[in-house]
Design an enzyme around this catalytic site. Structure first.
Site, PDB file in Angstrom:
ATOM      1  N   ASP A  88      40.665  35.398  38.741  1.00 40.36           N
ATOM      2  CA  ASP A  88      39.376  34.740  38.543  1.00 40.36           C
ATOM      3  C   ASP A  88      38.826  35.075  37.166  1.00 40.36           C
ATOM      4  O   ASP A  88      39.197  36.087  36.548  1.00 40.36           O
ATOM      5  CB  ASP A  88      38.375  35.120  39.642  1.00 40.36           C
ATOM      6  N   GLU A 152      37.255  39.665  41.264  1.00 34.70           N
ATOM      7  CA  GLU A 152      36.881  40.815  40.433  1.00 34.70           C
ATOM      8  C   GLU A 152      35.603  40.556  39.655  1.00 34.70           C
ATOM      9  O   GLU A 152      34.763  41.436  39.504  1.00 34.70           O
ATOM     10  CB  GLU A 152      38.027  41.168  39.480  1.00 34.70           C
TER      11      GLU A 152
END
Length: 454
Positions: A88, A152
């Site tokens: 991500d 994250e």
């Protein structure tokens, strides 16, 4: 190992094209409109792991975004390395400051410009290509596992549940992370620690509606003004954080560590010029490298309220908002600091407004012992490819899952990043040097070689 160099040279163009394909997927975890892109990116990571030689790769669903697990087990009796990374990325805003599309990667002056190029797609993908290199040359000396998550950048809210439920699956002898930076390619370094994080949001409410600033100005407390005063009160004239108890648990760096940090190459003028500022700022009594590594900080990440559109609108706003983060050092607790921040802002609310403070996410600081096998293997690998010993430094960023991994899996983490602090992480025009990308792929196999030998 000449076989590694030959294989990587032969396939370097393909390695790069595969990375560019990943960078074209707008895997922004913070925004719901990218949910399908997150799934698409997870599927792409799974496919690349299998193509690289993983025995298996599985997508694990979570209440949020998927986690990709992959493994190559050559011999259960050999040591196992667990690679952690994340697919991500941060939102690309503000879009008007990008010189090219954030998800249309451009190579210019030997650099890849795209969101996620360094943080962290480019860096975790180095490990995927290192796996391929070792498999194809028959030189893999360790078992290799991958845990590539998709949350994250929003605090990894579902990773703890996954790790606790899959301890045997993730069992390893060391955890290897490439989500950090080096001082430079001329002066290679290894982060021996990262800071923790406490992230909150503050909402200030005044009148029950937006008001005409001429009719009501001077008679009603302006939420933006009150918020600005509260934020300004967080630092004193020496840029020391004033929140009661903020420094209570800070472990002061030793003189030996400060001396080691001072030995690292640093040019204050070059640093300031790169950032376009006239002079540097920070806590009195500490150098710039110390302020960004061994000292905790408190920063305003965003502030808004009232009218911000084109032209003029003379409004006294009903609400104002701010996002505020603290970077933490050993032995500070994100939970304790978050509580102190929330209590502070609620406690200093001026008369005439109400304050609501809430937590976003946080994580603990982490330190890697330089006498650990993992650190020694990383240092030896870097010396093999750079020709010099790496400098141990403390990183200023945060990887919130580190303490979770060690607590649940009982193993140490090694940070082996190949980015640069100037790579515009979380900013427009994020970049990753092609040299760094290929250098990472070249160096990582040496880590496995040395770790297996230990």
């Amino acid at each position: 190992m000449q076989a590694w160099k030959d294989y990587q040279q032969q396939h370097k163009d393909r390695f790069l094209e595969e990375l560019l394909q990943l960078l074209r997927i707008p895997s922004v975890s913070a925004r719901s409109e990218h949910k399908e892109d997150m799934v698409k990116c997870a599927e792409a990571v799974k496919a690349r792991l299998l193509e690289a030689g993983a025995d298996k790769a599985v997508i694990y669903e979570t209440p949020g975004h998927p986690i990709v697990y992959g493994e190559k087990i050559i011999d259960p009796s050999k040591p196992t390395v667990l690679v952690y990374g994340h697919y991500d990325v941060q939102p690309p805003d503000p879009l008007d400051l990008w010189h090219s599309g954030p998800f249309d990667p451009v190579i210019k002056d030997g650099k890849i410009f795209a969101r996620g190029s360094c943080d962290d797609k480019g860096q975790f993908y180095m490990h995927v290509k290192a796996l391929e290199t070792m498999v194809q040359t028959g030189t893999l000396t360790t078992n290799l596992k991958f845990c590539i998550e998709g949350e994250e950048e929003v605090g990894s809210p579902n990773l703890a549940t996954f790790v606790k439920a899959n301890k045997e699956l993730l069992k390893a002898d060391v955890i290897l992370i490439s989500d950090t930076a080096m001082l430079s390619m001329e002066n290679p370094s290894i982060d021996i620690g990262v800071r923790g994080l406490s992230y909150i949001e503050v909402e200030v409410t005044g009148p029950n509606r937006d008001l005409h600033s001429g009719v009501y100005g001077g008679a009603v407390a302006n939420p933006i003004t009150m918020l600005a005063k509260m934020i300004a009160s967080c630092h004193d004239e020496n840029n020391h954080i004033t929140i009661p108890g903020f420094y209570d648990d800070v472990v002061e760096a030793t003189e030996a560590e400060r001396k080691l940090m001072a030995a690292a190459p640093f040019d204050a003028k070059e640093y300031a010029d790169d950032l376009g500022v006239k002079e540097l700022w920070g806590e009195k009594g500490y150098s710039t490298n110390e302020r960004t590594g061994i000292r905790p900080t408190l920063e305003l990440n965003g502030i808004w309220g009232g009218y911000t559109g084109e032209g003029a609108k003379t409004v006294l706003p009903s609400k104002a908002y701010a996002k505020i983060s603290a970077r933490l050092v050993p032995n500070q607790s994100s939970h304790k600091i978050t509580e102190k921040l929330l209590n502070y802002f609620q406690g200093i609310a001026p008369a005439g407004v109400t304050v609501k403070a809430s937590e976003h996410h946080g994580g603990e600081p982490y330190m890697t012992p330089i006498d650990s096998k993992g650190y020694k293997a990383a240092a030896a690998a870097i010396k093999d490819t750079f020709g010099k010993d790496p400098i141990p430094v403390r990183g200023g960023g945060s990887i919130p899952i580190c303490s979770l991994f060690e607590q649940e899996l009982g193993v140490k983490i090694v940070f082996m990043g190949f980015g640069l602090d100037s790579d515009n992480l979380h900013s427009p025009n994020e970049k990753f040097d092609l040299f760094n990308f290929y250098k990472g792929i070249e160096t990582i196999p040496y880590f496995h070689k040395h770790f297996a030998g230990m």
